[in-house]
Motif scaffolding. Structure first.
Motif: not given
Length: 164
Positions: A105-106, A108-112, A135-136, A139
């Motif tokens: 997930s990282m 795709k997004t740093r919020r992971a 979506k999460g 993934e």
């Protein structure tokens, strides 16, 4: 082998019927299409630690699920308590699944990195926390789904730890 899978959604709004549970639908589709899994139980509960814990135990003991996938309750919000409930239920932690999901997930997004998801074993059942967003969920589950059949085969005694 056809795996018995249970889905548990932790969501206050979902449990009150105020939000459609799309994340569970994503789980169902991926499990049925990519793993030949059979959904033996599906439940939505509020973000209440004791209710989540009780439902996880029920899914293991009564439904004899090989795999339980939770969705929701893994973030920083005050009522996000799915990891805590899961840790109360499991006998062994299996950090690799959560680590791989966060790592994937990282990309795709740093919020992971804000995910507090955990995974572990209770008896012969593997329990994995997934995020609440569709979506999460997609993934994260895609990142580990190829290893689930082998993990479940070992856990349930269908095969030894190392294939010959």
């Amino acid at each position: 082998m056809r795996w018995k899978v249970a889905i548990l959604t932790a969501s206050d709004k979902g449990s009150r019927g105020e939000r459609e549970d799309i994340s569970a639908q994503v789980i169902r589709e991926l499990i049925e299409e990519e793993m030949d899994g059979h959904i033996v139980q599906y439940k939505i509960v509020p973000d209440e630690q004791q209710m989540i814990k009780k439902t996880l135990i029920e899914m293991v003991d009564q439904y004899e699920a090989d795999l339980i996938l939770t969705t929701g309750g893994t973030g920083f919000a005050h009522r996000d308590v799915t990891p805590e409930a899961t840790l109360e239920v499991v006998e062994k932690q299996v950090p690799g699944f959560a680590e791989v999901m966060r790592s994937a997930s990282m990309l795709k997004t740093r919020r992971a990195m804000l995910s507090r998801a955990v995974s572990g074993i209770r008896g012969k059942t593997l329990i994995i926390n997934l995020p609440g967003s569709p979506k999460g969920v997609h993934e994260n589950l895609q990142a580990i789904i190829d290893q689930l059949p082998h993990a479940l085969s070992i856990l349930t005694g269908v095969e030894g730890e190392h294939k010959s």
